[in-house]
Write a protein that holds these residues in place. Structure first.
Motif, PDB file in Angstrom:
ATOM      1  N   HIS A 206       0.836  -1.196   0.000  1.00  0.00           N
ATOM      2  CA  HIS A 206       0.000   0.000   0.000  1.00  0.00           C
ATOM      3  C   HIS A 206       0.875   1.252   0.000  1.00  0.00           C
ATOM      4  O   HIS A 206       1.882   1.316   0.699  1.00  0.00           O
ATOM      5  N   ILE A 207       0.493   2.242  -0.797  1.00  0.00           N
ATOM      6  CA  ILE A 207       1.179   3.527  -0.825  1.00  0.00           C
ATOM      7  C   ILE A 207       0.239   4.553  -0.205  1.00  0.00           C
ATOM      8  O   ILE A 207      -0.777   4.907  -0.807  1.00  0.00           O
ATOM      9  N   PRO A 208       0.548   5.017   1.012  1.00  0.00           N
ATOM     10  CA  PRO A 208      -0.326   5.994   1.667  1.00  0.00           C
ATOM     11  C   PRO A 208      -0.374   7.320   0.891  1.00  0.00           C
ATOM     12  O   PRO A 208       0.615   7.732   0.281  1.00  0.00           O
ATOM     13  N   ILE A 209      -1.518   7.985   0.960  1.00  0.00           N
ATOM     14  CA  ILE A 209      -1.704   9.275   0.298  1.00  0.00           C
ATOM     15  C   ILE A 209      -2.139  10.303   1.332  1.00  0.00           C
ATOM     16  O   ILE A 209      -3.085  10.080   2.089  1.00  0.00           O
ATOM     17  N   ILE A 210      -1.433  11.427   1.333  1.00  0.00           N
ATOM     18  CA  ILE A 210      -1.844  12.581   2.123  1.00  0.00           C
ATOM     19  C   ILE A 210      -2.372  13.594   1.127  1.00  0.00           C
ATOM     20  O   ILE A 210      -1.666  14.008   0.211  1.00  0.00           O
ATOM     21  N   VAL A 211      -3.624  13.966   1.284  1.00  0.00           N
ATOM     22  CA  VAL A 211      -4.265  14.892   0.367  1.00  0.00           C
ATOM     23  C   VAL A 211      -4.220  16.291   0.973  1.00  0.00           C
ATOM     24  O   VAL A 211      -4.513  16.476   2.152  1.00  0.00           O
ATOM     25  N   ALA A 212      -3.837  17.250   0.138  1.00  0.00           N
ATOM     26  CA  ALA A 212      -3.826  18.650   0.548  1.00  0.00           C
ATOM     27  C   ALA A 212      -4.774  19.410  -0.367  1.00  0.00           C
ATOM     28  O   ALA A 212      -4.897  19.097  -1.539  1.00  0.00           O
ATOM     29  N   SER A 213      -5.424  20.413   0.194  1.00  0.00           N
ATOM     30  CA  SER A 213      -6.346  21.200  -0.615  1.00  0.00           C
ATOM     31  C   SER A 213      -6.388  22.626  -0.100  1.00  0.00           C
ATOM     32  O   SER A 213      -6.163  22.872   1.082  1.00  0.00           O
TER      33      SER A 213
ATOM     34  N   GLU B 280      -9.672   7.118  -1.369  1.00  0.00           N
ATOM     35  CA  GLU B 280      -9.201   6.680  -0.064  1.00  0.00           C
ATOM     36  C   GLU B 280      -7.862   7.332   0.202  1.00  0.00           C
ATOM     37  O   GLU B 280      -6.932   7.201  -0.581  1.00  0.00           O
ATOM     38  N   PHE B 281      -7.781   8.056   1.293  1.00  0.00           N
ATOM     39  CA  PHE B 281      -6.529   8.687   1.661  1.00  0.00           C
ATOM     40  C   PHE B 281      -6.366   8.604   3.168  1.00  0.00           C
ATOM     41  O   PHE B 281      -7.334   8.445   3.909  1.00  0.00           O
ATOM     42  N   GLU B 282      -5.119   8.705   3.606  1.00  0.00           N
ATOM     43  CA  GLU B 282      -4.829   8.563   5.028  1.00  0.00           C
ATOM     44  C   GLU B 282      -5.070   9.853   5.809  1.00  0.00           C
ATOM     45  O   GLU B 282      -5.511   9.813   6.951  1.00  0.00           O
ATOM     46  N   GLU B 283      -4.759  10.977   5.215  1.00  0.00           N
ATOM     47  CA  GLU B 283      -4.937  12.269   5.879  1.00  0.00           C
ATOM     48  C   GLU B 283      -5.423  13.305   4.881  1.00  0.00           C
ATOM     49  O   GLU B 283      -5.084  13.246   3.698  1.00  0.00           O
ATOM     50  N   TYR B 284      -6.187  14.267   5.376  1.00  0.00           N
ATOM     51  CA  TYR B 284      -6.670  15.372   4.566  1.00  0.00           C
ATOM     52  C   TYR B 284      -6.260  16.657   5.263  1.00  0.00           C
ATOM     53  O   TYR B 284      -6.653  16.902   6.402  1.00  0.00           O
ATOM     54  N   LEU B 285      -5.431  17.451   4.601  1.00  0.00           N
ATOM     55  CA  LEU B 285      -4.942  18.702   5.176  1.00  0.00           C
ATOM     56  C   LEU B 285      -5.436  19.879   4.351  1.00  0.00           C
ATOM     57  O   LEU B 285      -5.429  19.839   3.127  1.00  0.00           O
ATOM     58  N   VAL B 286      -5.854  20.930   5.036  1.00  0.00           N
ATOM     59  CA  VAL B 286      -6.296  22.144   4.373  1.00  0.00           C
ATOM     60  C   VAL B 286      -5.150  23.162   4.444  1.00  0.00           C
ATOM     61  O   VAL B 286      -4.613  23.430   5.514  1.00  0.00           O
ATOM     62  N   LYS B 287      -4.781  23.672   3.262  1.00  0.00           N
ATOM     63  CA  LYS B 287      -3.695  24.658   3.187  1.00  0.00           C
ATOM     64  C   LYS B 287      -4.178  26.009   3.700  1.00  0.00           C
ATOM     65  O   LYS B 287      -5.322  26.368   3.424  1.00  0.00           O
ATOM     66  N   PRO B 288      -3.361  26.769   4.367  1.00  0.00           N
ATOM     67  CA  PRO B 288      -2.034  26.408   4.856  1.00  0.00           C
ATOM     68  C   PRO B 288      -2.166  25.561   6.114  1.00  0.00           C
ATOM     69  O   PRO B 288      -3.081  25.742   6.912  1.00  0.00           O
TER      70      PRO B 288
END
Length: 151
Positions: free
Chosen positions: A92-99, A113-121
């Protein structure tokens, strides 16, 4: 632990970790690469989904940091390729999504499917900590899987 302020303690914390950063915002892409390279990660960057797909033909990352919005491109193309890579190598290749948007983005992509969702900044210490944790979890899962297969 405040990783950036305690930099001397964290040098090499990502040694040997292969990271693919996919972001159409050059400033974000460069910032993530610079930061992760300071912690000894091997970072490759892509400014588009198309470029990321080309990179994935010769580079297998341990983790991916990816913006979710691309003009004229779909993140699903990248995810389908990742699913095929994972099926081939069994890891598995984990994905951190940023938006750049907190409103509605997660709801608009229910199949991703993603491991984390981060809102910029976002907090850079948290970002590095998430990557360290995801890589450690992935290594532990791979080790357990290899043990099960061996027995």
């Amino acid at each position: 632990m405040n990783l950036i302020n305690d930099f001397c303690l964290a040098v090499g914390i990502l040694k040997g970790v292969q990271v693919l950063v996919v972001d159409n915002d050059r400033d974000s892409r460069d910032l993530y690469a610079f930061l992760l390279e300071d912690f000894s990660a091997n970072v490759i960057t892509a400014g588009s989904i198309k470029e990321a797909l080309e990179i994935l033909s010769w580079f297998t990352p341990n983790i991916i940091v990816c913006e979710i919005r691309f003009l004229g491109e779909s993140i699903y193309t990248l995810l389908n390729t990742l699913n095929a890579i994972e099926a081939d190598n069994g890891k598995h290749i984990p994905i951190i999504v940023a938006s750049t948007s907190a409103t509605g983005t997660c709801d608009q992509i229910p199949d991703v499917e993603f491991e984390e969702y981060l809102v910029k900044p976002f907090d850079l210490d948290e970002f590095v900590s998430i990557i360290v944790n995801q890589v450690q979890e992935n290594v532990a899962e791979s080790f357990c899987t290899e043990l099960l297969v061996a027995n």
